[in-house]
Design a protein around this motif. Structure first.
Motif, PDB file in Angstrom:
ATOM      1  N   PHE A 112      84.227  85.195   0.217  1.00 26.95           N
ATOM      2  CA  PHE A 112      83.146  84.688  -0.626  1.00 26.95           C
ATOM      3  C   PHE A 112      83.618  83.457  -1.414  1.00 26.95           C
ATOM      4  CE2 PHE A 112      81.797  89.084   0.036  1.00 26.95           C
ATOM      5  CZ  PHE A 112      80.442  88.943   0.243  1.00 26.95           C
ATOM      6  N   ALA A 113      84.931  83.310  -1.549  1.00 29.69           N
ATOM      7  CA  ALA A 113      85.498  82.206  -2.340  1.00 29.69           C
ATOM      8  C   ALA A 113      84.806  82.123  -3.697  1.00 29.69           C
ATOM      9  CB  ALA A 113      85.400  80.882  -1.570  1.00 29.69           C
ATOM     10  N   ASP A 114      84.646  83.290  -4.323  1.00 29.23           N
ATOM     11  CA  ASP A 114      83.940  83.385  -5.601  1.00 29.23           C
ATOM     12  C   ASP A 114      84.769  84.204  -6.585  1.00 29.23           C
ATOM     13  OD1 ASP A 114      82.286  83.802  -7.751  1.00 29.23           O
ATOM     14  OD2 ASP A 114      80.817  85.013  -6.644  1.00 29.23           O
ATOM     15  N   PRO A 115      85.456  83.536  -7.504  1.00 36.31           N
ATOM     16  CA  PRO A 115      86.300  84.266  -8.467  1.00 36.31           C
ATOM     17  C   PRO A 115      85.506  85.188  -9.378  1.00 36.31           C
ATOM     18  CG  PRO A 115      86.767  81.906  -8.501  1.00 36.31           C
ATOM     19  CD  PRO A 115      85.533  82.088  -7.673  1.00 36.31           C
ATOM     20  N   HIS A 116      84.161  85.058  -9.373  1.00 36.64           N
ATOM     21  CA  HIS A 116      83.331  85.906 -10.230  1.00 36.64           C
ATOM     22  C   HIS A 116      82.764  87.109  -9.485  1.00 36.64           C
ATOM     23  CE1 HIS A 116      83.793  82.853 -13.224  1.00 36.64           C
ATOM     24  NE2 HIS A 116      83.352  81.946 -12.375  1.00 36.64           N
ATOM     25  N   PHE A 117      83.166  87.281  -8.215  1.00 36.38           N
ATOM     26  CA  PHE A 117      82.715  88.463  -7.469  1.00 36.38           C
ATOM     27  C   PHE A 117      83.193  89.706  -8.226  1.00 36.38           C
ATOM     28  CE2 PHE A 117      82.412  91.606  -4.162  1.00 36.38           C
ATOM     29  CZ  PHE A 117      81.326  91.183  -3.403  1.00 36.38           C
ATOM     30  N   PRO A 118      82.354  90.761  -8.312  1.00 39.16           N
ATOM     31  CA  PRO A 118      82.775  91.958  -9.073  1.00 39.16           C
ATOM     32  C   PRO A 118      84.094  92.537  -8.552  1.00 39.16           C
ATOM     33  CG  PRO A 118      80.459  92.113  -8.392  1.00 39.16           C
ATOM     34  CD  PRO A 118      81.018  90.902  -7.712  1.00 39.16           C
ATOM     35  N   PRO A 119      84.883  93.122  -9.459  1.00 41.36           N
ATOM     36  CA  PRO A 119      86.199  93.646  -9.068  1.00 41.36           C
ATOM     37  C   PRO A 119      86.101  94.965  -8.314  1.00 41.36           C
ATOM     38  CG  PRO A 119      85.757  94.150 -11.369  1.00 41.36           C
ATOM     39  CD  PRO A 119      84.601  93.301 -10.889  1.00 41.36           C
ATOM     40  N   PRO A 120      87.159  95.331  -7.577  1.00 39.76           N
ATOM     41  CA  PRO A 120      87.190  96.647  -6.925  1.00 39.76           C
ATOM     42  C   PRO A 120      87.273  97.746  -7.982  1.00 39.76           C
ATOM     43  CG  PRO A 120      89.322  95.569  -6.717  1.00 39.76           C
ATOM     44  CD  PRO A 120      88.391  94.570  -7.346  1.00 39.76           C
ATOM     45  N   ASN A 121      86.698  98.900  -7.655  1.00 37.77           N
ATOM     46  CA  ASN A 121      86.794 100.020  -8.595  1.00 37.77           C
ATOM     47  C   ASN A 121      87.413 101.248  -7.948  1.00 37.77           C
ATOM     48  OD1 ASN A 121      84.692 100.929  -7.024  1.00 37.77           O
ATOM     49  ND2 ASN A 121      83.125 100.381  -8.511  1.00 37.77           N
ATOM     50  N   ILE A 122      87.955 101.049  -6.757  1.00 39.01           N
ATOM     51  CA  ILE A 122      88.676 102.156  -6.132  1.00 39.01           C
ATOM     52  C   ILE A 122      89.780 101.574  -5.245  1.00 39.01           C
ATOM     53  CG2 ILE A 122      87.076 102.334  -4.164  1.00 39.01           C
ATOM     54  CD1 ILE A 122      87.535 105.428  -4.375  1.00 39.01           C
ATOM     55  N   ALA A 123      90.914 102.267  -5.206  1.00 38.58           N
ATOM     56  CA  ALA A 123      92.018 101.863  -4.350  1.00 38.58           C
ATOM     57  C   ALA A 123      92.361 103.022  -3.415  1.00 38.58           C
ATOM     58  CB  ALA A 123      93.241 101.501  -5.176  1.00 38.58           C
ATOM     59  N   VAL A 124      92.666 102.701  -2.163  1.00 38.99           N
ATOM     60  CA  VAL A 124      93.031 103.740  -1.200  1.00 38.99           C
ATOM     61  C   VAL A 124      94.361 103.393  -0.529  1.00 38.99           C
ATOM     62  CG1 VAL A 124      90.655 104.496  -0.807  1.00 38.99           C
ATOM     63  CG2 VAL A 124      91.618 102.681   0.615  1.00 38.99           C
ATOM     64  N   TRP A 125      94.998 104.413   0.052  1.00 36.30           N
ATOM     65  CA  TRP A 125      96.305 104.305   0.702  1.00 36.30           C
ATOM     66  C   TRP A 125      97.363 103.769  -0.277  1.00 36.30           C
ATOM     67  CZ3 TRP A 125      96.844 107.141   4.773  1.00 36.30           C
ATOM     68  CH2 TRP A 125      95.718 107.416   5.551  1.00 36.30           C
ATOM     69  N   GLU A 126      97.353 104.374  -1.464  1.00 37.36           N
ATOM     70  CA  GLU A 126      98.287 103.894  -2.489  1.00 37.36           C
ATOM     71  C   GLU A 126      99.743 104.198  -2.162  1.00 37.36           C
ATOM     72  OE1 GLU A 126      95.978 105.485  -5.861  1.00 37.36           O
ATOM     73  OE2 GLU A 126      96.152 103.462  -6.655  1.00 37.36           O
ATOM     74  N   GLU A 127      99.976 105.120  -1.190  1.00 33.87           N
ATOM     75  CA  GLU A 127     101.362 105.419  -0.819  1.00 33.87           C
ATOM     76  C   GLU A 127     102.073 104.198  -0.228  1.00 33.87           C
ATOM     77  OE1 GLU A 127      98.500 106.849   0.153  1.00 33.87           O
ATOM     78  OE2 GLU A 127      98.781 108.007   1.998  1.00 33.87           O
ATOM     79  N   SER A 128     101.311 103.225   0.286  1.00 32.53           N
ATOM     80  CA  SER A 128     101.954 102.010   0.794  1.00 32.53           C
ATOM     81  C   SER A 128     101.636 100.787  -0.079  1.00 32.53           C
ATOM     82  CB  SER A 128     101.566 101.769   2.257  1.00 32.53           C
ATOM     83  OG  SER A 128     100.178 101.909   2.453  1.00 32.53           O
ATOM     84  N   ARG A 129     101.288 101.055  -1.329  1.00 28.28           N
ATOM     85  CA  ARG A 129     100.988  99.968  -2.273  1.00 28.28           C
ATOM     86  C   ARG A 129     102.276  99.264  -2.729  1.00 28.28           C
ATOM     87  NH1 ARG A 129     100.918  99.988  -7.944  1.00 28.28           N
ATOM     88  NH2 ARG A 129     101.309 102.223  -7.969  1.00 28.28           N
ATOM     89  N   HIS A 130     102.241  97.951  -2.771  1.00 25.22           N
ATOM     90  CA  HIS A 130     103.341  97.210  -3.382  1.00 25.22           C
ATOM     91  C   HIS A 130     103.332  97.528  -4.885  1.00 25.22           C
ATOM     92  CE1 HIS A 130     104.461  94.193  -0.122  1.00 25.22           C
ATOM     93  NE2 HIS A 130     103.601  95.023   0.430  1.00 25.22           N
TER      94      HIS A 130
END
Ligand code: ZN
Ligand code: ZN
Length: 136
Positions: free
Chosen positions: A100-118
């Motif tokens: 979307f190249a839109d810095p104002h797009f709403p943020p995520p409110n859920i994260a999945v597969w956090e076991e491989s999160r940096h």
């Protein structure tokens, strides 16, 4: 109603989307890391009938760790993956937020597969408590 436009890097594959997404997520799985080249994938889920697709796309299908079949649609010229479908959620389309190249797009409110999160990647500080989910 909000109308948003999203496009690949070169612009030939583009979507016009009416209305807001039903879900905005962040996926830390290794397959998303490989697909994006980034350390996570961010996507918004829309109903298929909210989305108008224009331009050429190449489809690539894989089976996710969740067991669902996912079909990714990317631009054959620039390689940018703009949207995808997950057979676990029929009638919906996932759209990559970055396109979307839109810095104002709403943020995520859920994260999945956090076991491989940096370790340095986190959801926004005001994110509501996590619901159980495993889907990209
Ligand atoms: Zn392109
Ligand atoms: Zn993923």
């Amino acid at each position: 109603m909000t109308t948003r436009r999203t496009a690949c890097s070169c612009g030939q594959l583009h979507l016009t989307i009416e209305g807001d997404p039903s879900r905005i997520s962040m996926c830390h799985c290794l397959a998303c890391q490989r697909r994006t080249g980034a350390v996570m994938s961010n996507q918004a889920r829309f109903q298929r009938d909210q989305v108008s697709i224009a331009g050429e796309a190449t489809a690539w299908k894989r089976t996710a760790d969740s067991g669902h079949s996912m079909t990714f649609h990317f631009c054959p010229t620039c390689g940018s993956t703009v949207y995808w479908e997950n057979d676990g959620f029929p009638g919906t389309v996932m759209v990559a937020i970055g396109n979307f190249a839109d810095p104002h797009f709403p943020p995520p409110n859920i994260a999945v597969w956090e076991e491989s999160r940096h370790a340095w990647v986190a959801l926004p500080f005001d994110t509501p408590p996590k619901r159980a989910a495993k889907q990209g």
